[in-house]
Motif scaffolding. Sequence first.
Motif, short mmCIF file in Angstrom:
data_model
loop_
_atom_site.label_atom_id
_atom_site.label_comp_id
_atom_site.label_asym_id
_atom_site.label_seq_id
_atom_site.Cartn_x
_atom_site.Cartn_y
_atom_site.Cartn_z
N ALA A 73 0.80 -1.23 0.00
CA ALA A 73 0.00 0.00 0.00
C ALA A 73 0.83 1.27 0.00
N LEU A 74 2.00 1.24 0.67
CA LEU A 74 2.76 2.48 0.86
C LEU A 74 4.23 2.38 0.47
N GLY A 75 4.67 1.21 0.06
CA GLY A 75 6.06 1.05 -0.35
C GLY A 75 7.05 1.06 0.81
N LEU A 76 6.56 0.88 2.04
CA LEU A 76 7.45 0.86 3.20
C LEU A 76 8.14 -0.49 3.29
N HIS B 171 -4.47 6.55 -5.18
CA HIS B 171 -5.90 6.36 -4.93
C HIS B 171 -6.41 5.13 -5.68
N GLU B 172 -5.98 4.98 -6.91
CA GLU B 172 -6.38 3.82 -7.73
C GLU B 172 -5.91 2.51 -7.09
N LEU B 173 -4.65 2.47 -6.63
CA LEU B 173 -4.11 1.28 -5.97
C LEU B 173 -4.91 0.96 -4.71
N HIS B 174 -5.14 1.96 -3.88
CA HIS B 174 -5.84 1.73 -2.62
C HIS B 174 -7.31 1.35 -2.84
N GLU C 157 -8.32 -0.42 -5.46
CA GLU C 157 -8.21 -1.83 -5.87
C GLU C 157 -7.97 -2.73 -4.66
N MET C 158 -7.19 -2.27 -3.69
CA MET C 158 -6.91 -3.04 -2.49
C MET C 158 -8.11 -3.08 -1.54
N GLY C 159 -9.07 -2.19 -1.74
CA GLY C 159 -10.26 -2.14 -0.88
C GLY C 159 -9.98 -1.59 0.51
N CYS C 160 -8.96 -0.73 0.63
CA CYS C 160 -8.59 -0.25 1.97
C CYS C 160 -8.92 1.22 2.20
N ILE C 161 -9.59 1.89 1.27
CA ILE C 161 -10.00 3.27 1.51
C ILE C 161 -11.18 3.24 2.47
N CYS C 162 -11.03 3.94 3.60
CA CYS C 162 -12.08 3.93 4.62
C CYS C 162 -12.79 5.27 4.75
N PHE C 163 -12.18 6.35 4.23
CA PHE C 163 -12.82 7.66 4.30
C PHE C 163 -12.18 8.57 3.26
N GLU C 164 -13.02 9.34 2.58
CA GLU C 164 -12.53 10.32 1.60
C GLU C 164 -13.11 11.69 1.93
N ASN C 165 -12.28 12.71 1.81
CA ASN C 165 -12.75 14.09 1.91
C ASN C 165 -12.33 14.77 0.61
N ILE D 149 -8.09 14.80 0.13
CA ILE D 149 -7.37 13.77 0.88
C ILE D 149 -8.26 12.54 1.04
N TYR D 150 -7.64 11.44 1.44
CA TYR D 150 -8.41 10.26 1.82
C TYR D 150 -7.63 9.47 2.86
N PHE D 151 -8.29 8.51 3.46
CA PHE D 151 -7.68 7.66 4.48
C PHE D 151 -7.81 6.20 4.05
N ILE D 152 -6.77 5.44 4.38
CA ILE D 152 -6.85 3.98 4.22
C ILE D 152 -6.75 3.38 5.62
N ASN D 153 -7.23 2.13 5.75
CA ASN D 153 -7.03 1.45 7.03
C ASN D 153 -6.25 0.17 6.81
N ASP D 154 -5.38 -0.12 7.78
CA ASP D 154 -4.53 -1.30 7.69
C ASP D 154 -5.25 -2.52 8.25
N PRO D 155 -4.62 -3.70 8.27
CA PRO D 155 -5.31 -4.90 8.75
C PRO D 155 -5.80 -4.82 10.20
N ASP D 156 -5.22 -3.93 11.01
CA ASP D 156 -5.66 -3.76 12.39
C ASP D 156 -6.58 -2.56 12.57
N ASN D 157 -6.97 -1.95 11.47
CA ASN D 157 -7.88 -0.81 11.40
C ASN D 157 -7.26 0.52 11.83
N TYR D 158 -5.93 0.62 11.83
CA TYR D 158 -5.30 1.93 12.01
C TYR D 158 -5.54 2.74 10.74
N TRP D 159 -5.80 4.02 10.91
CA TRP D 159 -6.05 4.89 9.76
C TRP D 159 -4.76 5.58 9.33
#
Length: 125
Positions: free
Chosen positions: A25-28, A88-91, A93-101, A106-116
């Motif tokens: 998701a983030l290249g980390l 945005h397109e990648l996220h 596709e991953m189904g991890c976008i949890c909120f968009e403004n 901006i937008y937010f994604i959530n990880d497997p533990d639901n951190y935003w």
Amino acid sequence: MNFTFCHNNFNVINLEKSIEFYEKALGLKESRRIAPEDGSFIIVYLSDGTTRHSLELTWLRDWEKPSYNLGDNEFHLALEVDDFEKAHELHKEMGCICFENKDMGIYFINDPDNYWIEILPAGRG
């Protein structure tokens, strides 16, 4: 006296799943790991390869709950991206976008533990 940012910590239930998510998701990438011989915990530091700041993922062997209590999830990590539309397109596709403004761009994604994690266009951080 001068303080500088070092890292943020997220405790995680499934360390490998979280590492995989953050890389995709983030290249980390994992930059270092602490794992005592007794196996009671593992700490993995993820790096963006550019800044000194890292994300510390902590897995605790004896954590018996199915998740962590994140309260109202009002705290978050924020990252800038040089290609906002592609991210945005990648996220999406991953189904991890949890909120968009969309008004703020901006937008937010959530990880497997639901951190935003807030995603911002470059220069907006």
